[in-house]
Write a protein that holds these residues in place. Structure first.
Motif, PDB file in Angstrom:
ATOM      1  N   ILE A 194     -10.596   3.697  -1.761  1.00 29.07           N
ATOM      2  CA  ILE A 194      -9.269   3.081  -1.892  1.00 29.07           C
ATOM      3  C   ILE A 194      -9.089   2.619  -3.333  1.00 29.07           C
ATOM      4  CG2 ILE A 194      -7.868   1.081  -1.196  1.00 29.07           C
ATOM      5  CD1 ILE A 194      -9.037   1.356   1.567  1.00 29.07           C
ATOM      6  N   ASN A 197     -10.280  -8.068   1.446  1.00 26.46           N
ATOM      7  CA  ASN A 197      -9.287  -9.032   0.976  1.00 26.46           C
ATOM      8  C   ASN A 197      -9.863 -10.451   1.044  1.00 26.46           C
ATOM      9  OD1 ASN A 197      -7.116 -10.581   0.368  1.00 26.46           O
ATOM     10  ND2 ASN A 197      -5.789  -9.826   1.990  1.00 26.46           N
ATOM     11  N   SER A 233       0.850  -1.183   0.000  1.00 29.50           N
ATOM     12  CA  SER A 233       0.000   0.000   0.000  1.00 29.50           C
ATOM     13  C   SER A 233       0.891   1.239   0.000  1.00 29.50           C
ATOM     14  CB  SER A 233      -0.896  -0.014   1.238  1.00 29.50           C
ATOM     15  OG  SER A 233      -1.550   1.214   1.351  1.00 29.50           O
ATOM     16  N   LEU A 261      -2.257  -0.967  -3.319  1.00 28.18           N
ATOM     17  CA  LEU A 261      -3.453  -0.209  -2.957  1.00 28.18           C
ATOM     18  C   LEU A 261      -3.043   1.230  -2.612  1.00 28.18           C
ATOM     19  CD1 LEU A 261      -5.040  -2.810  -0.481  1.00 28.18           C
ATOM     20  CD2 LEU A 261      -5.227  -2.745  -2.963  1.00 28.18           C
ATOM     21  N   SER A 271      -8.785  -6.546   5.986  1.00 25.17           N
ATOM     22  CA  SER A 271      -7.736  -7.513   5.629  1.00 25.17           C
ATOM     23  C   SER A 271      -8.172  -8.941   5.922  1.00 25.17           C
ATOM     24  CB  SER A 271      -6.458  -7.198   6.395  1.00 25.17           C
ATOM     25  OG  SER A 271      -6.725  -7.255   7.781  1.00 25.17           O
ATOM     26  N   VAL A 301     -12.912  -2.065   0.528  1.00 27.59           N
ATOM     27  CA  VAL A 301     -12.126  -3.097  -0.161  1.00 27.59           C
ATOM     28  C   VAL A 301     -11.929  -4.258   0.806  1.00 27.59           C
ATOM     29  CG1 VAL A 301      -9.898  -3.623  -1.239  1.00 27.59           C
ATOM     30  CG2 VAL A 301     -10.968  -1.392  -1.625  1.00 27.59           C
ATOM     31  N   TYR A 318     -10.746  -0.610   4.550  1.00 29.44           N
ATOM     32  CA  TYR A 318     -10.043  -1.814   4.083  1.00 29.44           C
ATOM     33  C   TYR A 318     -10.224  -2.928   5.112  1.00 29.44           C
ATOM     34  CZ  TYR A 318      -6.358  -5.034   2.680  1.00 29.44           C
ATOM     35  OH  TYR A 318      -5.687  -6.153   2.294  1.00 29.44           O
ATOM     36  N   ILE A 337      -2.440   1.230   5.762  1.00 29.88           N
ATOM     37  CA  ILE A 337      -3.833   0.895   5.441  1.00 29.88           C
ATOM     38  C   ILE A 337      -4.471  -0.012   6.501  1.00 29.88           C
ATOM     39  CG2 ILE A 337      -3.438  -1.208   4.066  1.00 29.88           C
ATOM     40  CD1 ILE A 337      -5.346   0.101   1.987  1.00 29.88           C
TER      41      ILE A 337
END
Ligand SMILES: Cc1cc2nc3c(=O)[nH]c(=O)nc-3n(C[C@H](O)[C@H](O)[C@H](O)COP(=O)(O)OP(=O)(O)OC[C@H]3O[C@@H](n4cnc5c(N)ncnc54)[C@H](O)[C@@H]3O)c2cc1C
Length: 474
Positions: A351, A372, A169, A344, A181, A370, A179, A173
């Motif tokens: 993002i 993951n 990133s 990112l 993860s 976003v 975001y 982030i």
């Protein structure tokens, strides 16, 4: 008293404890050290969402290899399935949370102190195991994140999948609320307002879970999913009965002979308008043996050229789920992009996800949220998990030749770097992917959980102290 410790209380760890209780004829203490997911449910079966279905039909989800109808019979005992006849129930893709109830129910049955004659004392410890050492007496000490230490005669690693890999990133982030993860944490309360965009990194089973949940919530916005292969998992189907085409000398075949064999049967199936996945399914009983027989170069070639196709064909999803996702594709709410995610960039408005598409073209998509969904990271030795790093540092485990997990012998004893089988450490489950390839789903794991329990019981017990014994660690 014999004391055994299991690190990880998902399906694999819990069912090993159950099998220890089933086959033990002497008193025993079992510690299960488990964190982050509910005991017995693990990552797969801790979802509370009813739209998250099993991706294997009920008939093949028994937790016991020696009682293949056990799950079906358990379902039959529940009034909510009364309206389905046996055949329908066997073919059903049941909500995963119900499967979690099943495993918890089995654990309560076999590991309960009220069982007549029960001599198994189960202690579930909600903590993270961060290190293991061999003690002079031949037993092991497990250090927990809380600072406590427990001793055991032997230790099973049933830690499941590695955590997902992160992305580069341009600025920090990890604490950005836009975001996520870890796709299993609750991100639904961070959904953008209708009209916003959710970007899902990955197009596998986790992405599918996310898409069906957004549909279930009737969330009105755009969903963009991106992955290197841009492939959606395929749907289960009712196939024809196809002859077992694997020759007796299958273990002598090299990769290209195997690929040609499978391709020729895929072709035959296509010619009679049948799904070519039937040919892949026929390989399942032989997959582990075939994998073991391949050379390292062949395994690498398989991972490079064939693994993506294998995964979408082998790890199929329930037809109802597939239909739902393809409906979202058809009406344009869901878009799938093929591209390699590069990095990112958090911006004021969302993002950015920068990727390289086919032919090296650069592209950017922007999400208000976003997530993951890329699945577990595959490189074991660089995985940022204290237990993994400490086991490696102490020379207690040896990464497999592909560095996807650990190496074990045929009885799940961990192989140490000097080539000797450990006398205290065992491993089962997704940690064995590099060694066995097919080692992540219940049809394989139930056999592993039973076998490793039997092997652990065969080992000579060592006298160990009662409870959290040591406040220090060597
Ligand atoms: C979303 C999803 C759906 C799936 N659906 C199916 C399906 O329908 N059918 C099927 O056969 N398979 C399915 N699978 C495959 C699944 O991997 C297996 O069925 C099985 O659940 C794996 O169990 P496990 O115990 O090996 O790992 P996990 O379920 O990952 O459990 C490992 C546990 O160990 C804990 N842990 C890890 N490290 C430590 C540590 N150091 N200290 C303490 N605790 C630790 C973890 O937090 C976790 O609770 C699915 C998998 C996923 C992710």
């Amino acid at each position: 008293m014999r004391t055994l410790a299991i690190i990880g209380g998902g399906y694999s760890g819990t069912m090993t404890a159950v099998n220890l209780a089933r086959f033990s004829d002497s008193p025993m203490r079992i510690y299960i050290i488990n964190a982050n997911r509910p005991f017995g449910r693990g990552t797969a079966y801790s979802t509370s969402r009813t739209e998250h279905l099993l991706n294997v039909a009920a008939r093949n989800m028994s937790a016991f290899p020696d009682h293949p109808d056990h799950f079906f019979e358990w379902l039959r005992s529940r009034s909510d399935f009364d309206t389905f006849d046996d055949k329908e129930l066997q073919e059903m893709f049941v909500p995963r949370r119900i499967y979690g109830d099943y495993i918890r129910g089995i654990a309560a049955n076999f590991l309960s102190p009220v069982m007549p004659g029960a001599e198994v004392h189960l202690i579930v410890i909600d903590d993270v195991a961060v290190d293991v050492t061999k003690l002079e007496g031949g037993n092991a000490a497990i250090k927990l994140q809380s600072g406590k230490t427990i001793e055991a005669d032997s230790v099973l690693l049933a830690t499941g999948h590695q955590p997902p890999a992160g992305f580069r990133s341009k600025s920090p982030i990890s604490h950005d609320s836009r975001y996520c993860s870890d796709p299993w944490e609750n991100w639904l309360d961070r959904l953008p307002a209708p009209g916003g965009t959710v970007v899902l990194l990955g197009t596998g089973l986790t992405m599918v879970d996310s898409v069906v949940t957004l549909s279930e919530l009737d969330w009105k916005g755009k969903i963009i999913a991106i992955s290197r292969n841009g492939m959606l998992p395929r749907s289960h189907f009712r196939g024809i009965h196809y002859p077992d085409y694997i020759p007796e000398n299958v273990s002598e075949l090299n990769l290209s002979q195997l690929v040609n064999l499978v391709k020729s049967h895929c072709e035959k199936l296509k010619q009679i308008s049948q799904n070519s996945a039937i040919a892949i399914d026929k390989l399942r009983p032989y997959t582990q043996q075939l994998w073991k027989n391949l050379t390292l170069e062949e395994k690498k070639e398989f991972l490079k050229k064939h693994a993506s196709n294998w995964n979408v064909t082998r790890h199929r999803i329930a037809p109802a789920i597939h239909e739902r996702v393809t409906d979202q594709l058809d009406d344009g709410q869901l878009e799938i992009i093929r591209g390699n995610i590069e990095y990112l960039v958090p911006q004021e408005q969302g993002i950015e996800v920068h990727y390289t598409g086919s032919g090296g073209t650069e592209g950017v998509i922007q999400g208000d949220l976003v997530v993951n969904c890329t699945g577990p990271q595959l490189r074991y030795s660089t995985c940022d998990v204290p237990l993994t790093q400490n086991l490696l540092k102490r020379g207690l485990v040896q990464p497999d030749e592909l560095d996807m997990g650990v190496t074990v012998d045929d009885d799940f004893r961990i192989m140490e770097p000097d080539g000797k089988a450990s006398k205290i450490l065992y491993a089962i489950g997704p940690l064995l992917r590099g060694s066995l390839w097919e080692s992540i789903a219940v049809p394989e794991l139930r056999g592993q959980a039973m076998r490793v329990a039997q092997v652990m019981l065969e080992q000579e017990p060592v006298e160990t102290e009662e409870q959290y014994v040591l406040e220090y660690f060597i």
